[in-house]
Design an enzyme around this catalytic site. Sequence first.
Site, PDB file in Angstrom:
ATOM      1  N   SER A 131       4.396   4.470  10.573  1.00 22.30           N
ATOM      2  CA  SER A 131       4.148   3.026  10.518  1.00 22.30           C
ATOM      3  C   SER A 131       3.185   2.588  11.607  1.00 22.30           C
ATOM      4  O   SER A 131       3.149   3.173  12.681  1.00 22.30           O
ATOM      5  CB  SER A 131       5.447   2.242  10.667  1.00 22.30           C
ATOM      6  OG  SER A 131       5.133   0.856  10.696  1.00 22.30           O
ATOM      7  N   LYS A 186      11.855   4.756   6.612  1.00 24.77           N
ATOM      8  CA  LYS A 186      10.549   4.066   6.583  1.00 24.77           C
ATOM      9  C   LYS A 186      10.539   3.005   5.475  1.00 24.77           C
ATOM     10  O   LYS A 186      10.010   1.909   5.652  1.00 24.77           O
ATOM     11  CB  LYS A 186       9.416   5.081   6.364  1.00 24.77           C
ATOM     12  CG  LYS A 186       8.036   4.450   6.119  1.00 24.77           C
ATOM     13  CD  LYS A 186       7.523   3.726   7.326  1.00 24.77           C
ATOM     14  CE  LYS A 186       6.353   2.822   7.199  1.00 24.77           C
ATOM     15  NZ  LYS A 186       5.352   2.949   6.208  1.00 24.77           N
ATOM     16  N   HIS A 189      12.439   0.074   6.741  1.00 25.17           N
ATOM     17  CA  HIS A 189      11.570  -0.555   7.731  1.00 25.17           C
ATOM     18  C   HIS A 189      10.613  -1.510   7.018  1.00 25.17           C
ATOM     19  O   HIS A 189      10.416  -2.655   7.429  1.00 25.17           O
ATOM     20  CB  HIS A 189      10.802   0.526   8.511  1.00 25.17           C
ATOM     21  CG  HIS A 189       9.573   0.051   9.221  1.00 25.17           C
ATOM     22  ND1 HIS A 189       8.401  -0.265   8.551  1.00 25.17           N
ATOM     23  CD2 HIS A 189       9.319  -0.184  10.526  1.00 25.17           C
ATOM     24  CE1 HIS A 189       7.497  -0.677   9.418  1.00 25.17           C
ATOM     25  NE2 HIS A 189       8.029  -0.637  10.627  1.00 25.17           N
ATOM     26  N   ASN A 190      10.022  -1.054   5.921  1.00 29.02           N
ATOM     27  CA  ASN A 190       9.083  -1.904   5.185  1.00 29.02           C
ATOM     28  C   ASN A 190       9.789  -3.099   4.548  1.00 29.02           C
ATOM     29  O   ASN A 190       9.236  -4.199   4.501  1.00 29.02           O
ATOM     30  CB  ASN A 190       8.363  -1.091   4.107  1.00 29.02           C
ATOM     31  CG  ASN A 190       7.311  -0.165   4.691  1.00 29.02           C
ATOM     32  OD1 ASN A 190       7.335   0.126   5.888  1.00 29.02           O
ATOM     33  ND2 ASN A 190       6.400   0.319   3.880  1.00 29.02           N
ATOM     34  N   GLU A 193      10.215  -5.514   7.153  1.00 32.18           N
ATOM     35  CA  GLU A 193       8.885  -6.107   7.388  1.00 32.18           C
ATOM     36  C   GLU A 193       8.624  -7.242   6.372  1.00 32.18           C
ATOM     37  O   GLU A 193       8.135  -8.313   6.746  1.00 32.18           O
ATOM     38  CB  GLU A 193       7.867  -4.975   7.234  1.00 32.18           C
ATOM     39  CG  GLU A 193       6.426  -5.329   7.455  1.00 32.18           C
ATOM     40  CD  GLU A 193       5.541  -4.088   7.168  1.00 32.18           C
ATOM     41  OE1 GLU A 193       5.791  -3.009   7.756  1.00 32.18           O
ATOM     42  OE2 GLU A 193       4.617  -4.199   6.355  1.00 32.18           O
TER      43      GLU A 193
HETATM   44  N1  LIG Z   1      -2.794   2.169   4.771  1.00 29.90           N
HETATM   45  C1  LIG Z   1      -1.755   1.885   5.533  1.00 29.90           C
HETATM   46  O1  LIG Z   1      -1.760   0.934   6.344  1.00 29.90           O
HETATM   47  C2  LIG Z   1      -0.522   2.746   5.482  1.00 29.90           C
HETATM   48  C3  LIG Z   1       0.489   2.558   6.439  1.00 29.90           C
HETATM   49  C4  LIG Z   1       1.584   3.407   6.430  1.00 29.90           C
HETATM   50  C5  LIG Z   1       1.705   4.384   5.455  1.00 29.90           C
HETATM   51  N2  LIG Z   1       0.718   4.520   4.531  1.00 29.90           N
HETATM   52  C6  LIG Z   1       0.888   5.608   3.542  1.00 29.90           C
HETATM   53  O2  LIG Z   1       0.112   6.719   3.954  1.00 29.90           O
HETATM   54  C7  LIG Z   1      -0.426   7.403   2.818  1.00 29.90           C
HETATM   55  C8  LIG Z   1      -1.944   7.424   2.935  1.00 29.90           C
HETATM   56  O3  LIG Z   1      -2.409   6.079   2.938  1.00 29.90           O
HETATM   57  P1  LIG Z   1      -3.944   5.688   3.027  1.00 29.90           P
HETATM   58  O4  LIG Z   1      -3.994   4.199   2.927  1.00 29.90           O
HETATM   59  O5  LIG Z   1      -4.570   6.358   4.166  1.00 29.90           O
HETATM   60  O6  LIG Z   1      -4.565   6.385   1.728  1.00 29.90           O
HETATM   61  P2  LIG Z   1      -4.351   6.105   0.167  1.00 29.90           P
HETATM   62  O7  LIG Z   1      -5.351   5.108  -0.289  1.00 29.90           O
HETATM   63  O8  LIG Z   1      -2.914   5.845  -0.134  1.00 29.90           O
HETATM   64  O9  LIG Z   1      -4.724   7.555  -0.442  1.00 29.90           O
HETATM   65  C9  LIG Z   1      -6.016   8.067  -0.380  1.00 29.90           C
HETATM   66  C10 LIG Z   1      -5.974   9.540  -0.098  1.00 29.90           C
HETATM   67  O10 LIG Z   1      -5.234  10.213  -1.134  1.00 29.90           O
HETATM   68  C11 LIG Z   1      -6.057  11.244  -1.675  1.00 29.90           C
HETATM   69  N3  LIG Z   1      -5.738  11.470  -3.065  1.00 29.90           N
HETATM   70  C12 LIG Z   1      -5.536  10.555  -4.029  1.00 29.90           C
HETATM   71  N4  LIG Z   1      -5.268  11.155  -5.195  1.00 29.90           N
HETATM   72  C13 LIG Z   1      -5.294  12.489  -4.953  1.00 29.90           C
HETATM   73  C14 LIG Z   1      -5.066  13.633  -5.739  1.00 29.90           C
HETATM   74  N5  LIG Z   1      -4.745  13.512  -7.029  1.00 29.90           N
HETATM   75  N6  LIG Z   1      -5.165  14.846  -5.166  1.00 29.90           N
HETATM   76  C15 LIG Z   1      -5.478  14.969  -3.861  1.00 29.90           C
HETATM   77  N7  LIG Z   1      -5.695  13.925  -3.049  1.00 29.90           N
HETATM   78  C16 LIG Z   1      -5.597  12.697  -3.594  1.00 29.90           C
HETATM   79  C17 LIG Z   1      -7.443  10.718  -1.512  1.00 29.90           C
HETATM   80  O11 LIG Z   1      -8.365  11.748  -1.655  1.00 29.90           O
HETATM   81  P3  LIG Z   1      -9.852  11.417  -2.177  1.00 29.90           P
HETATM   82  O12 LIG Z   1     -10.607  10.940  -0.988  1.00 29.90           O
HETATM   83  O13 LIG Z   1     -10.336  12.738  -2.686  1.00 29.90           O
HETATM   84  O14 LIG Z   1      -9.736  10.393  -3.260  1.00 29.90           O
HETATM   85  C18 LIG Z   1      -7.354  10.161  -0.094  1.00 29.90           C
HETATM   86  O15 LIG Z   1      -7.398  11.165   0.859  1.00 29.90           O
HETATM   87  C19 LIG Z   1       0.101   6.651   1.602  1.00 29.90           C
HETATM   88  O16 LIG Z   1       1.292   7.223   1.159  1.00 29.90           O
HETATM   89  C20 LIG Z   1       0.392   5.267   2.140  1.00 29.90           C
HETATM   90  O17 LIG Z   1       1.368   4.579   1.386  1.00 29.90           O
HETATM   91  C21 LIG Z   1      -0.384   3.738   4.523  1.00 29.90           C
END
Ligand SMILES: NC(=O)c1ccc[n+]([C@@H]2O[C@H](COP(=O)([O-])OP(=O)(O)OC[C@H]3O[C@@H](n4cnc5c(N)ncnc54)[C@H](OP(=O)(O)O)[C@@H]3O)[C@@H](O)[C@H]2O)c1
Length: 480
Positions: A131, A186, A189-190, A193
């Site tokens: 988070s 987590k 937590h959300n 939030e």
């Molecule tokens: N953003 C936030 O603030 C936040 C906070 C806490 C937790 N999270 C969690 O952390 C995780 C990552 O979040 P994010 O926002 O950084 O990214 P995201 O938008 O959820 O995911 C994008 C990533 O996933 C990959 N991906 C998508 N489909 C795929 C597939 N079929 N095979 C392999 N890779 C694939 C993408 O690769 P490509 O580049 O090749 O498309 C990219 O690296 C998620 O579970 C999210 O819920 C996010």
Amino acid sequence: MALTRIGLAGLAVMGQNLALNIAEKGFPISVYNRTTSKVDETVQRAKVEGNLPVYGFHDPASFVSSIQKPRVVIMLVKAGAPVDQTIATLAAHLEQGDCIIDGGNEWYENTERREKAMEERGLLYLGMGVSGGEEGARNGPSLMPGGSFEAYKYIEDILLKVAAQVPDSGPCVTYIGKGGSGNFVKMVHNGIEYGDMQLIAEAYDVLKSVGKLTNSELQQVFSEWNKGELLSFLIEITADIFGIKDEQGEGYLVDKVLDKTGMKGTGKWTVQQAAELSVAAPTIEASLDSRFLSGLKDERVEASKIFQGDYSTGLPVDKAQLIEDVRQALYASKICSYAQGMNIIKAKSSEKGWGLNLGELARIWKGGCIIRAIFLDRIKKAYDRNPNLANLLVDPEFAQEIMDRQAAWRRVVCLAINNGVSTPGMSASLAYFDSYRRDRLPANLVQAQRDYFGAHTYERVDMSGSYHTEWFKIARNSKI
Ligand SMILES: NC(=O)c1ccc[n+]([C@@H]2O[C@H](COP(=O)([O-])OP(=O)(O)OC[C@H]3O[C@@H](n4cnc5c(N)ncnc54)[C@H](OP(=O)(O)O)[C@@H]3O)[C@@H](O)[C@H]2O)c1
């Protein structure tokens, strides 16, 4: 090139920033992403941000073999099928004893399924809640790792350095527990939030719609609140938001933002879990319902034409008193919301035998994450005083705080109702408190109705056992 200490696959917002954070703490890291341009982007950022030891790879085989054994790879990809696909890609190259950590917002049962599947292949698995968004990932998130304890031990030294550091209470990470407990915690937590954000939005609505505070007054009020018991990341950013002017037009940006809240699902999962576990979580539920209703923008615009009119009482409002009342109402409502979230975790922990330490969870939420707040210290202390606390509300300190604030809380909810301003979160919190504190509820009547139409039986207050009454026959005879 010497072998790196750890690998990270998935270089979107979270992955990229967490990789840089790990490298900055002195751990050489290999990075990989399905779309290879993100690998180059990350390596470029690592150069710019201080020649950090980040090594990029365009194919999974060389990525995996660049990591020292036992290999640990953190995945930060979209939850669901992308996680399974990434596991398949990585596992083809991993060896017995290696470990995969899913850092995404994953459904806890998926983590448990994958942990089992990995175990069969001799691989270890962790589901780790992360988070703090982009900023947290880069400079210190709150980390909630659950699953294989052996895997946690492999990387404990890294996690302790990478997590947010809070003076007097340490790094914001702890081994949460077995199975999918890290993801579950987590998720809640959300949910908490969601509750916090809704309660703050209601405080804003009452101050703006009833108290007629301007944005600059709101900025001052929230900044002031952020110096006291409400001190938190969300209050701080709220104060900032009120100060930001619209660069594309007149006035403040907040007034130009469409009143439609998005969501990604963890709040809904929290509410579903509360229902599954039969735990009352009305404040968190109200925050989810508010998001649903916010999404009906077009319908609301139409309804506002049907129900138009002045809903305000027109009575004068003492601004200073209102601001102080709303502050107290917000704080008391927040206690109820956290009590609900903690109860969901507690119920799941006993169902699954996870043995979760609620005080420790409050401690690791004190820094790095979105709900970080000074208030969490009080929650930690409450659970330290009594780890088996039935409800946060009955902790002696919280009980006193609620008692001290309930007059203001009731004034705010009544004022909002009388002026046609909805405060679903504050009202739900107050109703939660009023239900929980009463030794007798009208549930006797509901149970009598159930026995009347469905012979569901009832218990009595004065005798033990289970009873059924022929209510209908008696009522019919008495009518004749
Ligand atoms: N953003 C936030 O603030 C936040 C906070 C806490 C937790 N999270 C969690 O952390 C995780 C990552 O979040 P994010 O926002 O950084 O990214 P995201 O938008 O959820 O995911 C994008 C990533 O996933 C990959 N991906 C998508 N489909 C795929 C597939 N079929 N095979 C392999 N890779 C694939 C993408 O690769 P490509 O580049 O090749 O498309 C990219 O690296 C998620 O579970 C999210 O819920 C996010």
